[in-house]
Design a protein around this motif. Structure first.
Motif, PDB file in Angstrom:
ATOM      1  N   GLY A  39      41.067  40.747  61.706  1.00 10.50           N
ATOM      2  CA  GLY A  39      41.139  39.295  61.786  1.00 10.50           C
ATOM      3  C   GLY A  39      39.840  38.596  61.465  1.00 10.50           C
ATOM      4  O   GLY A  39      39.715  37.394  61.665  1.00 10.50           O
ATOM      5  N   THR A  40      38.841  39.359  60.943  1.00  9.65           N
ATOM      6  CA  THR A  40      37.530  38.773  60.702  1.00  9.65           C
ATOM      7  C   THR A  40      37.055  39.030  59.275  1.00  9.65           C
ATOM      8  O   THR A  40      37.534  39.944  58.591  1.00  9.65           O
ATOM      9  N   VAL A  41      36.081  38.219  58.846  1.00  5.61           N
ATOM     10  CA  VAL A  41      35.442  38.416  57.552  1.00  5.61           C
ATOM     11  C   VAL A  41      33.930  38.248  57.706  1.00  5.61           C
ATOM     12  O   VAL A  41      33.463  37.603  58.639  1.00  5.61           O
ATOM     13  N   ARG A  42      33.195  38.844  56.765  1.00  2.00           N
ATOM     14  CA  ARG A  42      31.748  38.646  56.694  1.00  2.00           C
ATOM     15  C   ARG A  42      31.408  38.028  55.348  1.00  2.00           C
ATOM     16  O   ARG A  42      31.781  38.554  54.298  1.00  2.00           O
ATOM     17  N   LEU A  43      30.711  36.896  55.392  1.00  2.30           N
ATOM     18  CA  LEU A  43      30.187  36.266  54.189  1.00  2.30           C
ATOM     19  C   LEU A  43      28.690  36.534  54.121  1.00  2.30           C
ATOM     20  O   LEU A  43      27.971  36.281  55.091  1.00  2.30           O
TER      21      LEU A  43
ATOM     22  N   ALA B  49      28.011  27.178  48.159  1.00  3.49           N
ATOM     23  CA  ALA B  49      28.721  25.903  48.024  1.00  3.49           C
ATOM     24  C   ALA B  49      29.872  26.029  47.032  1.00  3.49           C
ATOM     25  O   ALA B  49      30.987  25.534  47.283  1.00  3.49           O
ATOM     26  N   ALA B  50      29.632  26.694  45.904  1.00  3.00           N
ATOM     27  CA  ALA B  50      30.684  26.877  44.913  1.00  3.00           C
ATOM     28  C   ALA B  50      31.805  27.758  45.460  1.00  3.00           C
ATOM     29  O   ALA B  50      32.996  27.501  45.210  1.00  3.00           O
ATOM     30  N   ALA B  51      31.448  28.776  46.228  1.00  2.00           N
ATOM     31  CA  ALA B  51      32.454  29.661  46.811  1.00  2.00           C
ATOM     32  C   ALA B  51      33.320  28.918  47.820  1.00  2.00           C
ATOM     33  O   ALA B  51      34.541  29.141  47.891  1.00  2.00           O
ATOM     34  N   LEU B  52      32.724  28.037  48.602  1.00  2.00           N
ATOM     35  CA  LEU B  52      33.480  27.286  49.603  1.00  2.00           C
ATOM     36  C   LEU B  52      34.534  26.397  48.942  1.00  2.00           C
ATOM     37  O   LEU B  52      35.635  26.226  49.479  1.00  2.00           O
ATOM     38  N   VAL B  53      34.227  25.825  47.784  1.00  2.00           N
ATOM     39  CA  VAL B  53      35.223  25.032  47.047  1.00  2.00           C
ATOM     40  C   VAL B  53      36.427  25.898  46.707  1.00  2.00           C
ATOM     41  O   VAL B  53      37.588  25.492  46.880  1.00  2.00           O
ATOM     42  N   ARG B  54      36.166  27.097  46.251  1.00  2.00           N
ATOM     43  CA  ARG B  54      37.261  28.004  45.868  1.00  2.00           C
ATOM     44  C   ARG B  54      38.032  28.496  47.089  1.00  2.00           C
ATOM     45  O   ARG B  54      39.256  28.667  47.032  1.00  2.00           O
ATOM     46  N   ILE B  55      37.327  28.746  48.185  1.00  2.66           N
ATOM     47  CA  ILE B  55      38.010  29.202  49.400  1.00  2.66           C
ATOM     48  C   ILE B  55      38.932  28.111  49.927  1.00  2.66           C
ATOM     49  O   ILE B  55      40.077  28.387  50.349  1.00  2.66           O
TER      50      ILE B  55
ATOM     51  N   GLU C  91      40.845  33.657  43.081  1.00  2.64           N
ATOM     52  CA  GLU C  91      39.797  32.648  42.992  1.00  2.64           C
ATOM     53  C   GLU C  91      38.436  33.197  42.569  1.00  2.64           C
ATOM     54  O   GLU C  91      37.498  32.432  42.334  1.00  2.64           O
ATOM     55  N   GLY C  92      38.336  34.502  42.474  1.00  3.02           N
ATOM     56  CA  GLY C  92      37.072  35.069  42.041  1.00  3.02           C
ATOM     57  C   GLY C  92      35.956  34.913  43.048  1.00  3.02           C
ATOM     58  O   GLY C  92      34.800  34.677  42.678  1.00  3.02           O
ATOM     59  N   VAL C  93      36.273  35.042  44.344  1.00  8.22           N
ATOM     60  CA  VAL C  93      35.264  35.012  45.402  1.00  8.22           C
ATOM     61  C   VAL C  93      35.357  36.327  46.177  1.00  8.22           C
ATOM     62  O   VAL C  93      36.419  36.672  46.700  1.00  8.22           O
ATOM     63  N   ALA C  94      34.245  37.039  46.243  1.00  3.74           N
ATOM     64  CA  ALA C  94      34.220  38.329  46.930  1.00  3.74           C
ATOM     65  C   ALA C  94      33.545  38.189  48.287  1.00  3.74           C
ATOM     66  O   ALA C  94      32.368  37.815  48.362  1.00  3.74           O
ATOM     67  N   VAL C  95      34.299  38.450  49.357  1.00  3.78           N
ATOM     68  CA  VAL C  95      33.753  38.546  50.702  1.00  3.78           C
ATOM     69  C   VAL C  95      34.262  39.846  51.306  1.00  3.78           C
ATOM     70  O   VAL C  95      35.141  40.505  50.746  1.00  3.78           O
ATOM     71  N   THR C  96      33.720  40.220  52.445  1.00  4.96           N
ATOM     72  CA  THR C  96      34.023  41.539  53.007  1.00  4.96           C
ATOM     73  C   THR C  96      34.931  41.433  54.219  1.00  4.96           C
ATOM     74  O   THR C  96      34.635  40.676  55.146  1.00  4.96           O
ATOM     75  N   PRO C  97      36.034  42.205  54.253  1.00  3.20           N
ATOM     76  CA  PRO C  97      36.892  42.182  55.440  1.00  3.20           C
ATOM     77  C   PRO C  97      36.202  42.825  56.630  1.00  3.20           C
ATOM     78  O   PRO C  97      35.395  43.754  56.486  1.00  3.20           O
ATOM     79  N   GLY C  98      36.505  42.328  57.812  1.00  5.59           N
ATOM     80  CA  GLY C  98      35.870  42.820  59.024  1.00  5.59           C
ATOM     81  C   GLY C  98      36.212  44.244  59.384  1.00  5.59           C
ATOM     82  O   GLY C  98      35.531  44.860  60.212  1.00  5.59           O
ATOM     83  N   THR C  99      37.260  44.792  58.767  1.00  9.62           N
ATOM     84  CA  THR C  99      37.640  46.177  59.061  1.00  9.62           C
ATOM     85  C   THR C  99      36.542  47.160  58.704  1.00  9.62           C
ATOM     86  O   THR C  99      36.502  48.272  59.238  1.00  9.62           O
TER      87      THR C  99
ATOM     88  N   ALA D 299      29.118  23.912  58.477  1.00 16.32           N
ATOM     89  CA  ALA D 299      29.651  22.559  58.316  1.00 16.32           C
ATOM     90  C   ALA D 299      31.074  22.571  57.778  1.00 16.32           C
ATOM     91  O   ALA D 299      31.860  21.652  58.050  1.00 16.32           O
ATOM     92  N   ALA D 300      31.431  23.607  57.033  1.00 15.63           N
ATOM     93  CA  ALA D 300      32.763  23.693  56.431  1.00 15.63           C
ATOM     94  C   ALA D 300      33.810  24.273  57.375  1.00 15.63           C
ATOM     95  O   ALA D 300      35.015  24.180  57.104  1.00 15.63           O
ATOM     96  N   LEU D 301      33.386  24.866  58.472  1.00 17.26           N
ATOM     97  CA  LEU D 301      34.319  25.584  59.348  1.00 17.26           C
ATOM     98  C   LEU D 301      35.468  24.722  59.877  1.00 17.26           C
ATOM     99  O   LEU D 301      36.619  25.184  59.894  1.00 17.26           O
TER     100      LEU D 301
END
Length: 400
Positions: A371-375, A385-391, A354-362, A310-312
């Motif tokens: 050019g990609t990420v994995r959540l 939901a809290a992470a999306l606010v920070r992103i 922002e203190g949000v850890a996601v993984t780069p697609g590399t 929904a946030a995309l």
């Protein structure tokens, strides 16, 4: 004489674990960090598993070495699990309990392949397959499986790779990490038939079974088990994902008859046995209450995924893999990459600011992963939901 490390150890680190180390450092320094980088369900182990462990720790039962292949009651319980989910009769003698699915993959690759053997993997895909095989001296053949292929291989793709140079093996993940896409029952049957006819050993990663969609083609929502159509395949699974038992380091492998003696010998030399307290406690994973608790956790993953989808539009990200299962969103950053040269830099900046850890697609695709990420959605909808606010805040601050 100058000493030097082995060439086999010169594999890339698993980026998720490096990011987790940085998360731990930031938290130790007092930072509030939301981690969406690891596939680690927030609910943890089912209550019956925890209860059994507490009883073990307070009781007189010895917890020394077990049989190399695992305690008999657990192997029988895993066999019963296959009957419950798939209506599949599995001889407990074919079940080997391992130190996580990671231990199962190492043993499977050693038992099935020799140094120099060519083994096919999909790209994008789980990096440890490639790195373990490389460290063992195997040649990795990466199958470029993008959106047009739904990030999964087909018989036609395999035939082309096999024509270039003969394949000794194929690692197939369904649901896959990082994309979550699956092969249908018919597709799996076609691939297993091709492997059997061509003499290619199939290693089927089924650790995300149970965390899937529903529909007749997905065998009641659990996924299609490769053992159903090919008893020459190695089938790897784990307590880490569906039951949320990541730190317990407990997995298993269904081992075909021709590999059983070698698998036994390798397992005894490499680890002696899987963690014994975890083996006894894991018997609690197969109760009605544990299945119900795991199913409830799966529902939270679906809720978290809907939040991201929904946030995309507001995030401005690009294409998203059509996840059939697992608990990830794998997406192109598109214009949201902004001033950053690649997803590695983007993810690092997001974590530090922002203190949000996601993984780069590399970590999953060395060709297009920049050019990609994995959540990971395993932390649950509140954390997502809290992470999306920070992103959103991060992207707004760095918008051109």
């Amino acid at each position: 004489m100058t000493l030097s490390p082995s060439t086999r150890s010169a594999v890339p680190p698993f980026a998720v674990m490096s990011i987790l180390s940085r998360v731990a450092e930031l938290r130790a320094a007092g930072r509030d960090v939301i981690s969406l980088c690891a596939g680690e369900p927030a609910a943890g182990a089912p209550s019956d598993v925890r209860r059994r462990l507490a009883e073990l720790m307070s009781g007189p039962a010895p917890l020394g070495y077990s049989e190399t292949l695992g305690i008999r009651p657990l192997r029988e319980a895993i066999s019963g699990h296959y009957d419950r989910w798939y209506g599949l009769a599995v001889d407990p003698g074919s079940v080997v309990v391992t130190t996580g699915s990671s231990g199962a993959f190492t043993l499977a690759f050693l038992a099935a392949f020799d140094a120099g053997d060519r083994v096919a993997l999909t790209r994008p895909g789980y990096p440890a397959y490639r790195n373990i095989l490389t460290a063992l001296g195997c040649e990795v053949s990466e199958l470029d499986c993008g959106p047009a292929e739904r990030f999964q291989p087909s018989v036609a793709i395999l035939e082309r790779a096999h024509a270039e140079a003969p394949l000794a093996g194929l690692v197939l993940a369904s649901p896959a990490n990082p994309t979550g896409t699956m092969v249908s029952s018919d597709e799996l049957a076609a691939i297993t038939a091709w492997c059997r006819e061509t003499g290619v050993r199939l290693v089927s990663d089924e650790i995300y079974h149970g965390i899937t969609g529903s529909g007749p083609e997905l065998a009641g929502g659990h996924g299609s088990c490769a053992w159903t159509t090919d008893r020459t395949a190695l089938v790897v699974s784990s307590f880490s994902k569906y039951w949320g038992m990541t730190g317990w380091r407990l997995g298993w492998c269904l081992v075909p008859d021709d590999l059983s003696s070698g698998f036994d010998a390798l397992a005894g030399n490499f680890a002696l046995c899987a963690p014994v307290p975890a083996q006894h406690a894991a018997l609690g994973a197969f109760t009605e209450r544990s299945y119900a608790e795991a199913a409830t956790a799966v529902e939270t993953f679906a809720d978290a995924r809907q939040l991201v989808l929904a946030a995309l539009p507001e995030l401005g990200w690009g294409a998203v893999a059509p996840a059939d299962g697992a608990f990830y969103v794998y997406a192109e950053l598109g214009g949201a990459l902004g001033e950053y040269p690649d997803s590695v830099a983007w993810c690092a900046a997001l974590l530090e600011t922002e203190g949000v850890a996601v993984t780069p697609g590399t970590d999953f695709d060395a060709v297009r992963g920049g050019g990609t990420v994995r959540l990971s959605l395993a932390a649950g909808p509140d954390a997502v939901a809290a992470a999306l606010v920070r992103i959103r805040r991060f992207q707004a601050r760095n918008a051109p």
